[in-house]
Motif scaffolding. Structure first.
Motif, PDB file in Angstrom:
ATOM      1  N   GLU A 477     -58.559 -23.786 -38.692  1.00  0.00           N
ATOM      2  CA  GLU A 477     -59.027 -22.942 -37.591  1.00  0.00           C
ATOM      3  C   GLU A 477     -58.979 -21.498 -38.066  1.00  0.00           C
ATOM      4  O   GLU A 477     -57.969 -21.052 -38.620  1.00  0.00           O
ATOM      5  N   PRO A 478     -60.055 -20.705 -37.881  1.00  0.00           N
ATOM      6  CA  PRO A 478     -60.147 -19.392 -38.518  1.00  0.00           C
ATOM      7  C   PRO A 478     -59.002 -18.431 -38.209  1.00  0.00           C
ATOM      8  O   PRO A 478     -58.431 -17.824 -39.132  1.00  0.00           O
ATOM      9  N   LEU A 479     -58.641 -18.228 -36.935  1.00  0.00           N
ATOM     10  CA  LEU A 479     -57.566 -17.282 -36.629  1.00  0.00           C
ATOM     11  C   LEU A 479     -56.247 -17.779 -37.204  1.00  0.00           C
ATOM     12  O   LEU A 479     -55.487 -17.002 -37.813  1.00  0.00           O
ATOM     13  N   SER A 480     -55.958 -19.055 -37.036  1.00  0.00           N
ATOM     14  CA  SER A 480     -54.715 -19.606 -37.571  1.00  0.00           C
ATOM     15  C   SER A 480     -54.673 -19.470 -39.092  1.00  0.00           C
ATOM     16  O   SER A 480     -53.609 -19.216 -39.675  1.00  0.00           O
ATOM     17  N   MET A 481     -55.818 -19.633 -39.736  1.00  0.00           N
ATOM     18  CA  MET A 481     -55.872 -19.517 -41.188  1.00  0.00           C
ATOM     19  C   MET A 481     -55.471 -18.121 -41.655  1.00  0.00           C
ATOM     20  O   MET A 481     -54.657 -17.968 -42.578  1.00  0.00           O
ATOM     21  N   ILE A 482     -56.024 -17.079 -41.033  1.00  0.00           N
ATOM     22  CA  ILE A 482     -55.691 -15.743 -41.527  1.00  0.00           C
ATOM     23  C   ILE A 482     -54.264 -15.351 -41.120  1.00  0.00           C
ATOM     24  O   ILE A 482     -53.610 -14.586 -41.837  1.00  0.00           O
ATOM     25  N   GLN A 483     -53.766 -15.870 -40.002  1.00  0.00           N
ATOM     26  CA  GLN A 483     -52.346 -15.675 -39.696  1.00  0.00           C
ATOM     27  C   GLN A 483     -51.486 -16.327 -40.780  1.00  0.00           C
ATOM     28  O   GLN A 483     -50.496 -15.746 -41.237  1.00  0.00           O
ATOM     29  N   TYR A 484     -51.850 -17.532 -41.165  1.00  0.00           N
ATOM     30  CA  TYR A 484     -51.117 -18.254 -42.204  1.00  0.00           C
ATOM     31  C   TYR A 484     -51.128 -17.459 -43.513  1.00  0.00           C
ATOM     32  O   TYR A 484     -50.090 -17.321 -44.188  1.00  0.00           O
ATOM     33  N   LEU A 485     -52.292 -16.921 -43.866  1.00  0.00           N
ATOM     34  CA  LEU A 485     -52.380 -16.126 -45.097  1.00  0.00           C
ATOM     35  C   LEU A 485     -51.458 -14.909 -45.039  1.00  0.00           C
ATOM     36  O   LEU A 485     -50.785 -14.589 -46.016  1.00  0.00           O
ATOM     37  N   ASP A 486     -51.414 -14.241 -43.892  1.00  0.00           N
ATOM     38  CA  ASP A 486     -50.521 -13.090 -43.748  1.00  0.00           C
ATOM     39  C   ASP A 486     -49.056 -13.497 -43.846  1.00  0.00           C
ATOM     40  O   ASP A 486     -48.235 -12.782 -44.421  1.00  0.00           O
ATOM     41  N   MET A 487     -48.708 -14.641 -43.265  1.00  0.00           N
ATOM     42  CA  MET A 487     -47.310 -15.079 -43.292  1.00  0.00           C
ATOM     43  C   MET A 487     -46.875 -15.515 -44.683  1.00  0.00           C
ATOM     44  O   MET A 487     -45.675 -15.576 -44.966  1.00  0.00           O
ATOM     45  N   LYS A 488     -47.831 -15.786 -45.551  1.00  0.00           N
ATOM     46  CA  LYS A 488     -47.506 -16.162 -46.923  1.00  0.00           C
ATOM     47  C   LYS A 488     -47.595 -14.983 -47.893  1.00  0.00           C
ATOM     48  O   LYS A 488     -47.064 -15.065 -49.008  1.00  0.00           O
ATOM     49  N   THR A 489     -48.250 -13.922 -47.495  1.00  0.00           N
ATOM     50  CA  THR A 489     -48.446 -12.791 -48.411  1.00  0.00           C
ATOM     51  C   THR A 489     -47.873 -11.502 -47.822  1.00  0.00           C
ATOM     52  O   THR A 489     -46.817 -11.042 -48.233  1.00  0.00           O
ATOM     53  N   TYR A 490     -48.540 -10.946 -46.834  1.00  0.00           N
ATOM     54  CA  TYR A 490     -48.192  -9.631 -46.307  1.00  0.00           C
ATOM     55  C   TYR A 490     -46.804  -9.591 -45.668  1.00  0.00           C
ATOM     56  O   TYR A 490     -46.052  -8.644 -45.870  1.00  0.00           O
ATOM     57  N   LEU A 491     -46.456 -10.629 -44.924  1.00  0.00           N
ATOM     58  CA  LEU A 491     -45.170 -10.617 -44.221  1.00  0.00           C
ATOM     59  C   LEU A 491     -43.995 -10.599 -45.202  1.00  0.00           C
ATOM     60  O   LEU A 491     -43.162  -9.686 -45.149  1.00  0.00           O
ATOM     61  N   PRO A 492     -43.883 -11.572 -46.121  1.00  0.00           N
ATOM     62  CA  PRO A 492     -42.749 -11.500 -47.057  1.00  0.00           C
ATOM     63  C   PRO A 492     -42.909 -10.426 -48.126  1.00  0.00           C
ATOM     64  O   PRO A 492     -41.932  -9.770 -48.499  1.00  0.00           O
ATOM     65  N   GLY A 493     -44.147 -10.225 -48.606  1.00  0.00           N
ATOM     66  CA  GLY A 493     -44.355  -9.318 -49.733  1.00  0.00           C
ATOM     67  C   GLY A 493     -44.281  -7.856 -49.370  1.00  0.00           C
ATOM     68  O   GLY A 493     -43.851  -7.028 -50.185  1.00  0.00           O
ATOM     69  N   ASP A 494     -44.685  -7.516 -48.143  1.00  0.00           N
ATOM     70  CA  ASP A 494     -44.702  -6.122 -47.711  1.00  0.00           C
ATOM     71  C   ASP A 494     -43.659  -5.870 -46.627  1.00  0.00           C
ATOM     72  O   ASP A 494     -42.672  -5.162 -46.834  1.00  0.00           O
ATOM     73  N   ILE A 495     -43.843  -6.441 -45.442  1.00  0.00           N
ATOM     74  CA  ILE A 495     -43.022  -6.094 -44.280  1.00  0.00           C
ATOM     75  C   ILE A 495     -41.545  -6.413 -44.502  1.00  0.00           C
ATOM     76  O   ILE A 495     -40.670  -5.551 -44.331  1.00  0.00           O
ATOM     77  N   LEU A 496     -41.235  -7.648 -44.866  1.00  0.00           N
ATOM     78  CA  LEU A 496     -39.833  -8.032 -45.007  1.00  0.00           C
ATOM     79  C   LEU A 496     -39.192  -7.398 -46.238  1.00  0.00           C
ATOM     80  O   LEU A 496     -37.998  -7.068 -46.221  1.00  0.00           O
ATOM     81  N   THR A 497     -39.966  -7.205 -47.287  1.00  0.00           N
ATOM     82  CA  THR A 497     -39.459  -6.485 -48.456  1.00  0.00           C
ATOM     83  C   THR A 497     -39.112  -5.052 -48.085  1.00  0.00           C
ATOM     84  O   THR A 497     -38.043  -4.534 -48.450  1.00  0.00           O
TER      85      THR A 497
END
Length: 629
Positions: A477-497
């Motif tokens: 599903e498109p929205l869920s897909m880009i949320q998933y991508l963010d939770m695998k990249t931007y969230l741990p790599g940027d925000i949580l870091t």
């Protein structure tokens, strides 16, 4: 909350160098200034820096079982440790402390690798099992706590909470990974599992690793993923009520501490919701901390004050200058590898303020990824809607050709800037989203890098990171897909870091109730139109909070932390930009096209283009290089 390090001789039982182990441990003194200790036995060594939060008297580490055959070194908090302690005692295990650390030891004895599937919290740990001759590493479900590891050429396996612990190893190969450089200039950070060095890695969120003595470097294995499995039919009213209860439960679980505890309060939806829940669960006033900016264009403190007044919190505000660029070199020390989120500056300051009054602070991080709060989700869905109306076989050649030949017109009114739109519509969902979040587009990176560097990438592109996650995603599903991508990249790599390094620089523990993995699982199962409804992101969350927060807190335009980079680079940092981008350090790498660097600097400083984000990215890369030289 702590800093951990470990060494394992995978080729025998060599004596672990005590001085080296202490040196590794001391690089992370800031993460745990209360206590520090090491543990050694033939072939194995652990180091630990402690920030005392739970069982202050008896919770020292490294910690072992009754006969010392299992030892653990751990960073984080396991919020359900009391329930697990009771369960393990009923199974016959004996506890000597009241700490969550000891739960890990006995959970390993009882359940082995599956122990992590029972933990609710934020954690990263290394565990040595002498009888099985193995080291077990694990990182929490969402990646709140970091963990780095490497295998040295001599067979010494090493791990640490921060990359600086590994950098203190004299045998660590320091060759820069060109694929990590390509990633960095696209994303602004280096996504898991890469680091800036070829031979060092991050353990990815929701992964575990078993390193057996006598074996080559082990491959991590996933133990958890965000399911995105839709719930059975649920009314909007039922979803609102259950969301509040689940958030309250998450916040309640994270209030356990034997030290002063408070919350960040920015005045945004997420931090305000966390404070609202805390106020209903604590006896006294909640300690809240905010920063205000002298430049009102960046200041949200009035909204934070509104929530603080509503819930009668013990509120503390500190005003800082937006021209806080003195932290530039401090940031390069904190993050150990290139990291280009400039909001790390105000994040560092709010952590500094909070630590003066509390040892533990709850934050609202994770709400945007969980509940589709970013504006870019709205834009991505609008593009996807148009793509869906045109067959792919027609769309790609049509819009690809229009995008290629339509003139770039950044100077023109928005209605005439069609080139970017045409290019976006020619892409698929993942490529379009990657392009939208990239600091430098593919075309810009092609100009940025030298011919020899591009050749060395051997066809690798930063989009391959997202392609890899999309291929294994549990949803299409498109929205869920880009949320998933963010939770695998931007969230741990940027925000949580960003938050981990900024907070631990001040020995402050930050907890994130919105990233409790049970809450994340449940939210992922909500229908996408409950998250993004029309143009309203976080729709169901905002509706559920209407009884708890003012309308103008919930429905005002999202602002977020920001700093005035464009003005800095034309004013007080003008010469720093020129000396860094056009100086010897970047040139010596052979990675960059000097003519394009000069063009960027001239066009930005003359006011013809805004290259502030790419310039900041280059500044932070050059600051990293200076530490390497």
């Amino acid at each position: 909350m702590c800093g951990i390090v470990g060494l394992l001789d995978t080729r025998g039982r060599r004596e672990i160098d005590e001085a080296l182990l202490r040196r590794m441990n001391d690089t992370q003194h800031h993460r745990g200034p209360d206590e520090g200790d090491i543990y050694r036995e033939p072939g194995v060594g652990f180091g630990h820096r402690r920030l005392s939060v739970i069982d202050i008297t008896l919770g020292q580490q490294p910690l072992g079982n009754e006969d010392g055959s299992v030892m653990v070194c751990y960073n984080g908090e396991i919020y359900n440790y009391r329930e697990l302690t009771a369960e393990l005692k009923a199974l016959g295990h004996t506890f000597r402390t009241h700490s969550d650390t000891e739960v890990i030891v006995h959970a390993w004895e009882e359940w082995g690798e599956a122990c992590v599937e029972r933990f609710r919290g934020m954690f990263a740990f290394g565990l040595w099992d002498r009888n099985r001759r193995l080291m077990f590493l694990a990182r929490d479900h969402m990646g709140v706590k970091p963990l780095f590891y490497t295998m040295l050429p001599d067979g010494l396996f090493a791990f640490g909470s921060e990359l600086k612990a590994l950098r203190s190893l004299p045998g660590l190969p320091r060759a820069i990974d060109p694929c990590a450089v390509e990633d960095y200039f696209a994303y602004g950070y280096i996504p898991e599992p890469k680091t800036i060095y070829r031979g060092a890695y991050k353990l990815s969120p929701g992964f575990r690793l078993v390193q057996q003595v006598g074996e080559p470097l082990a491959q991590p294995r996933r133990y958890w993923d965000i399911p995105f499995k839709l719930h059975h039919a649920m009314t909007e009213g039922d979803a609102q009520g259950e969301l509040v209860e689940r958030l309250r439960d998450s916040v309640r679980s994270q209030l356990v501490a034997e030290v002063p505890l408070g919350a960040f309060l920015s005045g945004g939806v997420d931090s305000s919701a966390v404070v609202a829940m805390m106020a209903g669960l604590t006896k006294g006033a909640v300690n809240t901390c905010s920063i205000a900016f002298r430049d009102k264009a960046y200041d949200e403190s009035a909204y934070a004050a509104q929530v603080a007044q509503q819930y009668r919190t013990d509120h503390h505000v500190e005003t800082v200058d937006t021209d806080d660029f003195a932290l530039l070199d401090t940031l390069s020390d904190l993050y150990d590898e290139p990291y280009a989120d400039s909001s790390a500056i105000p994040t560092y300051r709010v952590c500094q303020l909070a630590r003066r009054r509390v040892t533990v602070a709850l934050s609202g991080d994770g709400g945007d990824e969980n509940l589709a709060g970013y504006r870019r989700y709205r834009y991505a869905m609008a593009e996807e809607s148009v793509r869906g109306r045109i067959p792919s076989g027609l769309r790609k050649p049509l819009f690809g050709t229009l995008g290629k030949y339509y003139p770039k017109a950044d100077w023109a009114p928005r209605v005439f800037r069609a080139k970017t739109t045409f290019e976006a519509l020619s892409r698929d969902l993942v490529e379009g989203y990657f392009h939208g979040v990239s600091i430098m587009t593919d075309a810009m990176r092609a100009q940025l890098f030298s011919d020899s560097f591009r050749a060395g990438l051997q066809g690798y592109r930063a989009i391959d990171v997202m392609r890899g996650h999309a291929a294994g995603a549990p949803t299409d599903e498109p929205l869920s897909m880009i949320q998933y991508l963010d939770m695998k990249t931007y969230l741990p790599g940027d925000i949580l870091t960003k938050v981990d390094r900024a907070s631990m620089a001040h020995a402050l523990e930050v907890r994130v109730p919105l990233l409790d993995h049970r809450l994340v699982e449940w939210i992922s199962g909500l229908p996408p139109d409950m998250k993004l409804k029309g143009s309203e992101g976080k729709y169901i969350f905002k509706k559920s909070m209407e009884r708890h927060l003012p309308h103008d807190i919930l429905y005002r335009r999202k602002q977020g932390f920001a700093v005035p980079l464009a003005a800095w680079f034309r004013g007080p940092l003008r010469e720093r930009v020129r000396s860094s981008l056009l100086g010897p350090n970047l040139a010596a790498t052979g990675m960059f096209n000097g003519a394009f660097l000069a063009e960027m600097v001239e066009q930005h400083q003359s006011g013809r283009r805004d290259y502030s984000a790419p310039i900041w990215t280059l500044l932070m890369f050059e600051a990293f290089l200076r530490k390497e030289l």
